[in-house]
Design an enzyme around this catalytic site. Structure first.
Site, PDB file in Angstrom:
ATOM      1  N   ARG A 113       0.882  -1.179   0.000  1.00  0.00           N
ATOM      2  CA  ARG A 113       0.000   0.000   0.000  1.00  0.00           C
ATOM      3  C   ARG A 113       0.914   1.220   0.000  1.00  0.00           C
ATOM      4  O   ARG A 113       1.738   1.377   0.904  1.00  0.00           O
ATOM      5  CB  ARG A 113      -0.915  -0.005   1.230  1.00  0.00           C
ATOM      6  CG  ARG A 113      -1.621   1.331   1.431  1.00  0.00           C
ATOM      7  CD  ARG A 113      -2.726   1.280   2.439  1.00  0.00           C
ATOM      8  NE  ARG A 113      -3.902   0.601   1.899  1.00  0.00           N
ATOM      9  CZ  ARG A 113      -5.116   0.711   2.406  1.00  0.00           C
ATOM     10  NH1 ARG A 113      -5.330   1.460   3.475  1.00  0.00           N
ATOM     11  NH2 ARG A 113      -6.129   0.070   1.861  1.00  0.00           N
ATOM     12  N   HIS A 140      -7.406   1.047  -6.410  1.00  0.00           N
ATOM     13  CA  HIS A 140      -7.633   0.156  -5.274  1.00  0.00           C
ATOM     14  C   HIS A 140      -8.335  -1.099  -5.808  1.00  0.00           C
ATOM     15  O   HIS A 140      -9.510  -1.351  -5.528  1.00  0.00           O
ATOM     16  CB  HIS A 140      -8.489   0.872  -4.227  1.00  0.00           C
ATOM     17  CG  HIS A 140      -8.454   0.226  -2.877  1.00  0.00           C
ATOM     18  ND1 HIS A 140      -7.689  -0.889  -2.582  1.00  0.00           N
ATOM     19  CD2 HIS A 140      -9.103   0.555  -1.716  1.00  0.00           C
ATOM     20  CE1 HIS A 140      -7.872  -1.221  -1.306  1.00  0.00           C
ATOM     21  NE2 HIS A 140      -8.711  -0.360  -0.763  1.00  0.00           N
ATOM     22  N   GLN A 143     -10.307  -3.655  -3.616  1.00  0.00           N
ATOM     23  CA  GLN A 143     -11.614  -3.164  -3.190  1.00  0.00           C
ATOM     24  C   GLN A 143     -12.678  -3.481  -4.234  1.00  0.00           C
ATOM     25  O   GLN A 143     -13.797  -3.877  -3.910  1.00  0.00           O
ATOM     26  CB  GLN A 143     -11.535  -1.644  -2.972  1.00  0.00           C
ATOM     27  CG  GLN A 143     -12.811  -1.053  -2.423  1.00  0.00           C
ATOM     28  CD  GLN A 143     -13.115  -1.556  -1.033  1.00  0.00           C
ATOM     29  OE1 GLN A 143     -12.271  -1.475  -0.159  1.00  0.00           O
ATOM     30  NE2 GLN A 143     -14.310  -2.063  -0.819  1.00  0.00           N
ATOM     31  N   ASP A 231     -17.167   7.559  -1.469  1.00  0.00           N
ATOM     32  CA  ASP A 231     -15.932   7.356  -0.695  1.00  0.00           C
ATOM     33  C   ASP A 231     -15.579   8.705  -0.068  1.00  0.00           C
ATOM     34  O   ASP A 231     -16.183   9.741  -0.395  1.00  0.00           O
ATOM     35  CB  ASP A 231     -14.825   6.835  -1.630  1.00  0.00           C
ATOM     36  CG  ASP A 231     -13.534   6.473  -0.904  1.00  0.00           C
ATOM     37  OD1 ASP A 231     -13.562   6.325   0.338  1.00  0.00           O
ATOM     38  OD2 ASP A 231     -12.491   6.364  -1.570  1.00  0.00           O
ATOM     39  N   CYS A 273     -16.272   1.859   0.494  1.00  0.00           N
ATOM     40  CA  CYS A 273     -15.117   1.004   0.821  1.00  0.00           C
ATOM     41  C   CYS A 273     -14.744   1.079   2.295  1.00  0.00           C
ATOM     42  O   CYS A 273     -14.106   0.166   2.804  1.00  0.00           O
ATOM     43  CB  CYS A 273     -13.936   1.371  -0.061  1.00  0.00           C
ATOM     44  SG  CYS A 273     -13.297   3.032   0.208  1.00  0.00           S
ATOM     45  N   ARG A 301     -13.840  -8.271   1.412  1.00  0.00           N
ATOM     46  CA  ARG A 301     -12.404  -8.048   1.159  1.00  0.00           C
ATOM     47  C   ARG A 301     -11.636  -9.339   1.459  1.00  0.00           C
ATOM     48  O   ARG A 301     -10.744  -9.725   0.714  1.00  0.00           O
ATOM     49  CB  ARG A 301     -11.877  -6.900   2.033  1.00  0.00           C
ATOM     50  CG  ARG A 301     -12.410  -5.524   1.675  1.00  0.00           C
ATOM     51  CD  ARG A 301     -11.906  -5.061   0.321  1.00  0.00           C
ATOM     52  NE  ARG A 301     -10.464  -5.050   0.239  1.00  0.00           N
ATOM     53  CZ  ARG A 301      -9.662  -4.076   0.725  1.00  0.00           C
ATOM     54  NH1 ARG A 301     -10.207  -3.001   1.257  1.00  0.00           N
ATOM     55  NH2 ARG A 301      -8.347  -4.154   0.624  1.00  0.00           N
TER      56      ARG A 301
END
Ligand code: CP
Ligand code: NVA
Length: 316
Positions: A113, A140, A143, A231, A273, A301
């Site tokens: 990440r 991402h 996700q 988001d 998310c 996830r």
């Protein structure tokens, strides 16, 4: 695929990187999802990652990605090794290239990440083992695998369905664009003009046959949609640069609240998310309301990433 956007080298003996949805074809992504679903149903083979170690490098904070990867790797019989960037030499200037070469001698896969997608690309270029994108400033993909899995669990096949995004044209939105191309859903994106996703990415998606409508009108975007997604207004990689107050004023009309949700299909699901900033991009009423599936999404996830890991290790 656009040469400018292409991120992986390929080749039959190349490690199976999971960097961007655009790098992978639809059957491969569908296969990963199926592996994840099988694993969720308890049908996966015993301990396919036995004897394998996966380094999880975090240059940015995480709750879901960290815990779901760590737990998922253990459930598959492997050993996760969490490394925060602060405690490794990367933080003192060791190059990502050298880090990739060294870690490739010790571990069997790396998840990263990072706030800088160039780091992800360099890691993948020099690692001789699979690299998994656990979020960058521009994407991402893990996700999205969970989001598609969640949509399909609740509403059936996503291909041909309308999905609406309201808010910042951020990393998650950009992975939605890639996912629209790969999973065949119709994506309507509403952002302020200043925060639209990159034109080059939209052009790529349209060349791939994706149906994507971009506007600055959240009501028009959400009209009749089967899923409404939002988001945070300031992503981790924007924290230093975004003028917070400005963003809040700019994005308030894009808030996912009950009034906006009423324009969606009556059975529309709500995705986020997480982490959510309640009262900013999403209201309590929507987040805790009957259409919200955000905690199923968070759970997925784990399952979706087990599918990604099984594919990366050639174990499925
Ligand atoms: N959605 C997500 O990636 O959450 P974390 O930042 O907690 O990992
Ligand atoms: N867009 C958010 C996603 C967090 C999982 C961020 O990058 O901070």
């Amino acid at each position: 695929m656009s040469a400018a956007l292409k991120t992986t080298g390929g080749g039959s003996d190349a490690p199976r990187h999971f960097l961007e949805l655009m790098d992978l074809d639809t059957p491969t992504l569908r296969h990963m999802l199926e592996l994840g679903r099988r694993s969720k149903r308890g049908e996966a083979p015993g301990q396919p990652l036995a004897g394998k170690t996966v380094a999880l490098i975090f240059e940015l904070p995480s709750t879901r990605t960290r815990v779901s990867f760590e737990v998922g790797i253990r459930q598959l019989g492997g050993t996760p090794l969490v490394l925060t960037a602060k405690e490794i030499q990367l933080n003192r200037g060791e190059s990502i290239k050298d880090t990739a070469r060294v870690l490739s001698r010790y571990v069997d896969a790396i998840m990263l990440r990072t706030a800088d997608v160039a780091q992800m690309r360099e890691l993948a270029e020099y690692a001789t083992i699979p690299v998994i994108n656990g979020l960058t400033n521009i994407s991402h993909p893990c996700q999205l695998m969970a989001d598609v899995m969640t949509f399909e669990e609740h509403r059936g096949p996503i291909a041909g369905q309308v999905v609406a995004w309201t808010g910042d044209g951020n990393n998650v939105a950009q992975s939605y664009i890639q996912a629209a191309a790969r999973f065949g859903f119709i994506l309507r994106i509403a952002t302020p003009p200043e925060l639209e996703p990159p034109a080059e990415l939209l052009a790529w998606a349209r060349r791939e046959g994706a149906r994507i409508e971009l506007s600055n009108d959240p009501v028009a975007a959400v009209q009749g949609a089967r899923a409404v997604v939002t988001d945070c207004w300031i992503s981790m990689s924007d924290e230093k640069t975004a003028a917070a107050q400005n963003r809040h004023n700019m994005l308030m009309p894009f808030q996912l609240n009950s009034a906006l949700l009423r324009h969606a299909a009556p059975d529309a699901i709500v995705l986020h998310c997480l982490p959510a900033h309640r009262g900013e991009e999403i209201t309590d009423e929507v987040m805790d309301g009957p259409q919200s599936v955000v905690f199923d999404e968070a759970e997925n996830r784990l399952h979706a990433q087990k599918g990604i890991l099984l594919w990366a290790f050639g174990a499925g």
